[in-house]
Design a protein around this motif. Structure first.
Motif, PDB file in Angstrom:
ATOM      1  N   UNK A  21     -31.729 -12.993 -37.036  1.00  0.00           N
ATOM      2  CA  UNK A  21     -30.905 -14.058 -37.572  1.00  0.00           C
ATOM      3  C   UNK A  21     -31.746 -15.090 -38.305  1.00  0.00           C
ATOM      4  N   UNK A  22     -31.180 -15.610 -39.406  1.00  0.00           N
ATOM      5  CA  UNK A  22     -31.877 -16.650 -40.150  1.00  0.00           C
ATOM      6  C   UNK A  22     -31.704 -18.020 -39.477  1.00  0.00           C
ATOM      7  N   UNK A  23     -30.503 -18.296 -39.031  1.00  0.00           N
ATOM      8  CA  UNK A  23     -30.143 -19.633 -38.562  1.00  0.00           C
ATOM      9  C   UNK A  23     -30.308 -19.727 -37.056  1.00  0.00           C
ATOM     10  N   UNK A  24     -30.964 -20.797 -36.590  1.00  0.00           N
ATOM     11  CA  UNK A  24     -31.070 -21.065 -35.158  1.00  0.00           C
ATOM     12  C   UNK A  24     -30.852 -22.554 -34.932  1.00  0.00           C
ATOM     13  N   UNK A  38     -30.122  -4.484 -26.590  1.00  0.00           N
ATOM     14  CA  UNK A  38     -28.926  -5.338 -26.573  1.00  0.00           C
ATOM     15  C   UNK A  38     -29.203  -6.613 -27.368  1.00  0.00           C
ATOM     16  N   UNK A  39     -28.258  -6.943 -28.273  1.00  0.00           N
ATOM     17  CA  UNK A  39     -28.381  -8.162 -29.065  1.00  0.00           C
ATOM     18  C   UNK A  39     -28.217  -9.371 -28.161  1.00  0.00           C
ATOM     19  N   UNK A  40     -29.193 -10.280 -28.233  1.00  0.00           N
ATOM     20  CA  UNK A  40     -29.073 -11.427 -27.348  1.00  0.00           C
ATOM     21  C   UNK A  40     -29.974 -12.573 -27.768  1.00  0.00           C
ATOM     22  N   UNK A  41     -29.640 -13.731 -27.219  1.00  0.00           N
ATOM     23  CA  UNK A  41     -30.459 -14.923 -27.326  1.00  0.00           C
ATOM     24  C   UNK A  41     -30.962 -15.231 -25.922  1.00  0.00           C
ATOM     25  N   UNK A  42     -32.267 -15.361 -25.783  1.00  0.00           N
ATOM     26  CA  UNK A  42     -32.828 -15.639 -24.467  1.00  0.00           C
ATOM     27  C   UNK A  42     -33.486 -17.014 -24.457  1.00  0.00           C
ATOM     28  N   UNK A  43     -33.408 -17.658 -23.332  1.00  0.00           N
ATOM     29  CA  UNK A  43     -34.001 -18.970 -23.142  1.00  0.00           C
ATOM     30  C   UNK A  43     -34.821 -18.959 -21.863  1.00  0.00           C
ATOM     31  N   UNK A  44     -35.929 -19.676 -21.907  1.00  0.00           N
ATOM     32  CA  UNK A  44     -36.743 -19.841 -20.708  1.00  0.00           C
ATOM     33  C   UNK A  44     -37.382 -21.220 -20.696  1.00  0.00           C
ATOM     34  N   UNK A  45     -37.442 -21.861 -19.509  1.00  0.00           N
ATOM     35  CA  UNK A  45     -36.866 -21.369 -18.263  1.00  0.00           C
ATOM     36  C   UNK A  45     -35.361 -21.607 -18.206  1.00  0.00           C
ATOM     37  N   UNK A  46     -34.693 -21.077 -17.220  1.00  0.00           N
ATOM     38  CA  UNK A  46     -33.262 -21.329 -17.050  1.00  0.00           C
ATOM     39  C   UNK A  46     -33.019 -22.642 -16.311  1.00  0.00           C
ATOM     40  N   UNK A  47     -33.931 -22.980 -15.447  1.00  0.00           N
ATOM     41  CA  UNK A  47     -33.833 -24.231 -14.694  1.00  0.00           C
ATOM     42  C   UNK A  47     -35.205 -24.887 -14.686  1.00  0.00           C
ATOM     43  N   UNK A  48     -35.224 -26.195 -14.833  1.00  0.00           N
ATOM     44  CA  UNK A  48     -36.492 -26.914 -14.830  1.00  0.00           C
ATOM     45  C   UNK A  48     -36.272 -28.319 -14.312  1.00  0.00           C
ATOM     46  N   UNK A  49     -37.083 -28.700 -13.330  1.00  0.00           N
ATOM     47  CA  UNK A  49     -37.111 -30.070 -12.853  1.00  0.00           C
ATOM     48  C   UNK A  49     -38.491 -30.608 -13.159  1.00  0.00           C
ATOM     49  N   UNK A  50     -38.546 -31.743 -13.838  1.00  0.00           N
ATOM     50  CA  UNK A  50     -39.824 -32.303 -14.219  1.00  0.00           C
ATOM     51  C   UNK A  50     -39.790 -33.822 -14.045  1.00  0.00           C
ATOM     52  N   UNK A  51     -40.940 -34.444 -14.315  1.00  0.00           N
ATOM     53  CA  UNK A  51     -41.031 -35.891 -14.171  1.00  0.00           C
ATOM     54  C   UNK A  51     -41.141 -36.544 -15.538  1.00  0.00           C
ATOM     55  N   UNK A  52     -40.800 -37.792 -15.581  1.00  0.00           N
ATOM     56  CA  UNK A  52     -40.851 -38.560 -16.827  1.00  0.00           C
ATOM     57  C   UNK A  52     -42.244 -38.485 -17.441  1.00  0.00           C
ATOM     58  N   UNK A  53     -42.273 -38.179 -18.741  1.00  0.00           N
ATOM     59  CA  UNK A  53     -43.522 -38.210 -19.482  1.00  0.00           C
ATOM     60  C   UNK A  53     -44.320 -36.924 -19.516  1.00  0.00           C
ATOM     61  N   UNK A  54     -43.944 -35.947 -18.755  1.00  0.00           N
ATOM     62  CA  UNK A  54     -44.708 -34.684 -18.723  1.00  0.00           C
ATOM     63  C   UNK A  54     -44.163 -33.717 -19.775  1.00  0.00           C
ATOM     64  N   UNK A  55     -44.957 -33.476 -20.777  1.00  0.00           N
ATOM     65  CA  UNK A  55     -44.527 -32.644 -21.900  1.00  0.00           C
ATOM     66  C   UNK A  55     -44.028 -31.270 -21.441  1.00  0.00           C
ATOM     67  N   UNK A  56     -42.962 -30.817 -22.074  1.00  0.00           N
ATOM     68  CA  UNK A  56     -42.451 -29.497 -21.726  1.00  0.00           C
ATOM     69  C   UNK A  56     -41.900 -28.803 -22.971  1.00  0.00           C
TER      70      UNK A  56
END
Lengths: 117, 116
Positions: free
Chosen positions: A29-32, A1-19
């Motif tokens: 696809x060429x363009x994103x 199935x053609x699709x675009x996937x993202x992870x994570x779907x939900x994220x809670x983090x603190x200020x300054x913590x790289x993600x």
């Protein structure tokens, strides 16, 4: 199935913590692109990529980085997240990265809801 | 600057046709009219696009006024699943629209409610 996937779907983090929010498409696809959606402000483009190793700033790039090492992946990096980056993020892709690509339909991922405390 | 104007909200009954209007009085000759919709808790979804002639696809029809200053998205038989925010977007092949190449500039759209 053609699709675009993202992870994570939900994220809670603190200020300054790289993600990193990953985005992957299986349509060659060429363009994103990355958008953020905020109440009252609608969807705004953060960064885009016309093809592998070609990226550029959108309308609201401050505080974000991206990379496009492979055609299918376009991760969004927040080196030092801040509370004003709390938002709903969408990755999108379309077939062509050329000027004619403006006519191509864009496929969107399901979204990543990020909360930075 | 907003390039398109849409009503904030509309209501429809299930299985009836819905006509969603969009005004774009400053449209230029190279602007294509695109429609996307965003279902609750989902990413935007392409619906249809056109330049001058009316267009049909499996999802909807797009009726474009002869002077191109307005257009109407037509859902022939609304279902509960069609409840969404519908965005009318102009896309310029000849240049950018105040943003990057490929950038879709979303306005506020029309929130469509469908009653059973």
């Amino acid at each position: 199935e053609a699709q675009v996937t993202q992870n994570p779907r939900y994220l809670i983090t603190v200020t300054g913590k790289k993600l990193t929010v990953t985005c992957s498409q299986n349509m060659n696809h060429e363009y994103m692109s990355w958008y953020r959606q905020d109440p009252g402000l609608g969807l705004r483009q953060i960064y885009y990529s016309m093809n592998v190793e070609v990226t550029d700033k959108g309308d609201v790039p401050e505080g974000y980085k991206v990379s496009r090492k492979e055609k299918r992946n376009f991760p969004l990096i927040l080196e030092s997240p801040s509370p004003n980056q709390t938002s709903l993020y969408f990755c999108a892709s379309s077939l062509r990265g050329s000027r004619q690509g403006r006519l191509d339909e864009q496929y969107f991922g399901p979204g990543t809801r990020l909360t930075v405390t | 600057d907003a390039k398109t104007t849409q009503p904030n909200s509309m209501e429809s009954n299930e299985e009836e046709p819905v006509h969603l209007p969009c005004n774009h009085s400053t449209i230029s000759g190279t602007d294509y009219i695109h429609w996307y919709r965003q279902l609750p808790s989902q990413g935007p979804e392409y619906v249809i696009h056109g330049l001058t002639s009316n267009v049909n696809n499996r999802m909807a029809s797009l009726a474009i006024a002869e002077d191109r200053k307005s257009s109407t998205l037509i859902l022939h038989r609304a279902t509960l699943r069609d409840a969404a925010v519908y965005y009318c977007i102009l896309r310029d092949v000849g240049g950018n629209y105040g943003g990057s190449q490929g950038n879709l500039i979303f306005g506020k759209g029309t929130k469509l409610s469908v009653k059973p």
